[in-house]
Write an enzyme that holds these catalytic residues in place. Structure first.
Site, PDB file in Angstrom:
ATOM      1  N   PRO A  51       4.865  48.560 -77.248  1.00 36.86           N
ATOM      2  CA  PRO A  51       4.742  49.911 -76.683  1.00 36.86           C
ATOM      3  C   PRO A  51       4.587  49.912 -75.154  1.00 36.86           C
ATOM      4  O   PRO A  51       5.167  50.751 -74.468  1.00 36.86           O
ATOM      5  CB  PRO A  51       3.486  50.477 -77.355  1.00 36.86           C
ATOM      6  CG  PRO A  51       3.367  49.709 -78.629  1.00 36.86           C
ATOM      7  CD  PRO A  51       3.861  48.336 -78.304  1.00 36.86           C
ATOM      8  N   GLU A  53       5.721  47.631 -73.097  1.00 35.02           N
ATOM      9  CA  GLU A  53       7.012  47.236 -72.541  1.00 35.02           C
ATOM     10  C   GLU A  53       7.982  48.414 -72.543  1.00 35.02           C
ATOM     11  O   GLU A  53       8.672  48.663 -71.558  1.00 35.02           O
ATOM     12  CB  GLU A  53       7.588  46.081 -73.360  1.00 35.02           C
ATOM     13  CG  GLU A  53       8.895  45.551 -72.814  1.00 35.02           C
ATOM     14  CD  GLU A  53       9.436  44.379 -73.614  1.00 35.02           C
ATOM     15  OE1 GLU A  53      10.634  44.089 -73.457  1.00 35.02           O
ATOM     16  OE2 GLU A  53       8.686  43.769 -74.384  1.00 35.02           O
ATOM     17  N   GLN A  90      29.517  75.926 -56.376  1.00 32.04           N
ATOM     18  CA  GLN A  90      28.866  76.140 -57.661  1.00 32.04           C
ATOM     19  C   GLN A  90      29.119  74.988 -58.633  1.00 32.04           C
ATOM     20  O   GLN A  90      28.195  74.570 -59.355  1.00 32.04           O
ATOM     21  CB  GLN A  90      29.349  77.448 -58.280  1.00 32.04           C
ATOM     22  CG  GLN A  90      28.614  77.808 -59.563  1.00 32.04           C
ATOM     23  CD  GLN A  90      29.052  79.151 -60.131  1.00 32.04           C
ATOM     24  OE1 GLN A  90      30.082  79.694 -59.756  1.00 32.04           O
ATOM     25  NE2 GLN A  90      28.265  79.680 -61.048  1.00 32.04           N
TER      26      GLN A  90
END
Length: 98
Positions: A51, A53, A90
């Site tokens: 966990p 890692e 945009q």
């Protein structure tokens, strides 16, 4: 080391400098002086740290993504084309928003 083989290398998208492969250990003998931890507990040790890692990999990936977005936005807002700043278009803004 006798009995140790790298059976199959896996392709991956990131961190190409670290190999990922299927390791096979068959009848490997480890001298008692070289034993780390208790015999037979290797898998439990690995699962205990997994966990942490995974969390460190996630944090590093999020930081890299944040930096990539900042660099892309900075480049787009500093690049002039089509009579204005590219970052003002945009379509570019939508791409960066994703």
């Amino acid at each position: 080391m006798q009995g140790f083989t790298c059976a199959k290398r896996f392709g991956k998208l990131g961190k190409l400098a670290s190999d990922t492969c299927l390791l096979t250990l068959e009848d490997v003998r480890v001298p008692a002086a070289n034993l780390v931890g208790e015999e037979g507990k290797g898998f439990a040790y690995m699962m205990h740290h997994l966990p942490k890692e995974r969390l460190s990999i996630a944090v590093g990936s999020a930081a890299a993504a944040r930096r990539a977005l900042a660099l892309a936005a900075n480049y787009a807002n500093g690049r002039a084309a089509f009579g204005g700043v590219v970052g003002g278009l945009q379509a570019v803004q939508m791409s960066l928003a994703k």
